[in-house]
Design a protein around this motif. Sequence first.
Motif, PDB file in Angstrom:
ATOM      1  N   LYS A  11       0.822  -1.206   0.000  1.00  0.00           N
ATOM      2  CA  LYS A  11       0.000   0.000   0.000  1.00  0.00           C
ATOM      3  C   LYS A  11       0.858   1.259   0.000  1.00  0.00           C
ATOM      4  CE  LYS A  11      -4.082  -1.990   2.194  1.00  0.00           C
ATOM      5  NZ  LYS A  11      -5.015  -1.917   3.324  1.00  0.00           N
ATOM      6  N   GLU A 185     -14.731   2.439  -2.984  1.00  0.00           N
ATOM      7  CA  GLU A 185     -13.912   1.604  -2.097  1.00  0.00           C
ATOM      8  C   GLU A 185     -13.838   0.172  -2.614  1.00  0.00           C
ATOM      9  OE1 GLU A 185     -15.049   1.724   1.974  1.00  0.00           O
ATOM     10  OE2 GLU A 185     -15.041   3.918   2.094  1.00  0.00           O
ATOM     11  N   GLU A 189     -10.269  -1.463  -3.846  1.00  0.00           N
ATOM     12  CA  GLU A 189      -9.734  -2.688  -3.251  1.00  0.00           C
ATOM     13  C   GLU A 189      -9.521  -3.758  -4.323  1.00  0.00           C
ATOM     14  OE1 GLU A 189     -12.546  -3.671  -0.263  1.00  0.00           O
ATOM     15  OE2 GLU A 189     -11.896  -2.071   1.114  1.00  0.00           O
TER      16      GLU A 189
END
Length: 215
Positions: A11, A185, A189
Motif C-alpha cells: 500500500k 472503495e 480494493e
Amino acid sequence: MSKENPKDMSKDDSKNILDDENTKKIPDDLLCLFCEVETNSVSFSPCGHKTGNYCGNRLSRGEFKCPFCDGKIEYYENLDYLEDHDFEKQSPYRLRVLSENEINNLKSRIKKGMSDEEFMARFWYLRRCQEPDEQMLWRIYYRIITSDHRKYIAKLKKKLLSGKISEMTVYKKHFKEIIKDEEIECMYEYYYRTQQHYINYELEIRKNYLEIIHT
C-alpha cells in the motif's frame, strides 16, 4: 478468496509511486499503463514519463498534463500523430460487438447460475476485459446490492437469454457513470488486489472508457 499476486505493490508503494523520481524511467518495452494494449513509445518532455502512441495522441488533443505527475507537457517525443478517422479506429476503449461464441459463453454462464453479484460487477463496474474476484463479489453481496437490484437483474438475465436485448445494450446502459463512496472503495480494493499496475491509472482508464460508453 483469491490469492494476491506476488508482484502486487504494498500500500505504501502504491501511494508514493507518483512521487518517486524513479518513475521517470519507465522502460519502453512495458505496456502503456493507460490502455494496456500498446507498448510505451511516446515520452513527455520535460518529465520523461511514457505512454503508448494512442494515449499520447489523446493527451495531445487538449489535456496537456502528464497523467503520472500532473506536470505540464511541453513536447511529445516520438508521437506518431493520428488523423481523426485513425484515432477513432485505433481506440483501445471502443466497444466491439461480441462474437457469437462469446455471446453463447455468456448465456451459458447465466444459465449455469451466474450470481447477481457477478452480473452487477460485470455490467455496472468492470471493463469488459476484467473478471470480478471473490472478495469483490463478497463486498457487493454485503454492502451494495439490494433486493430491487436482484429483481431488475433477473429481468435483464431473461432478456439476454431470450435475445430481446443485446449484451452491448446492457453494458452501455448500466456501466455506472457516477459511483458512490462505497462503490469506489469496492473498486479500489479490487484494483489493489488484481492489477499489477497502479490503482490511480485504472481509475483514469475508467474515465476514458466512460467517454466511449456514454457518447
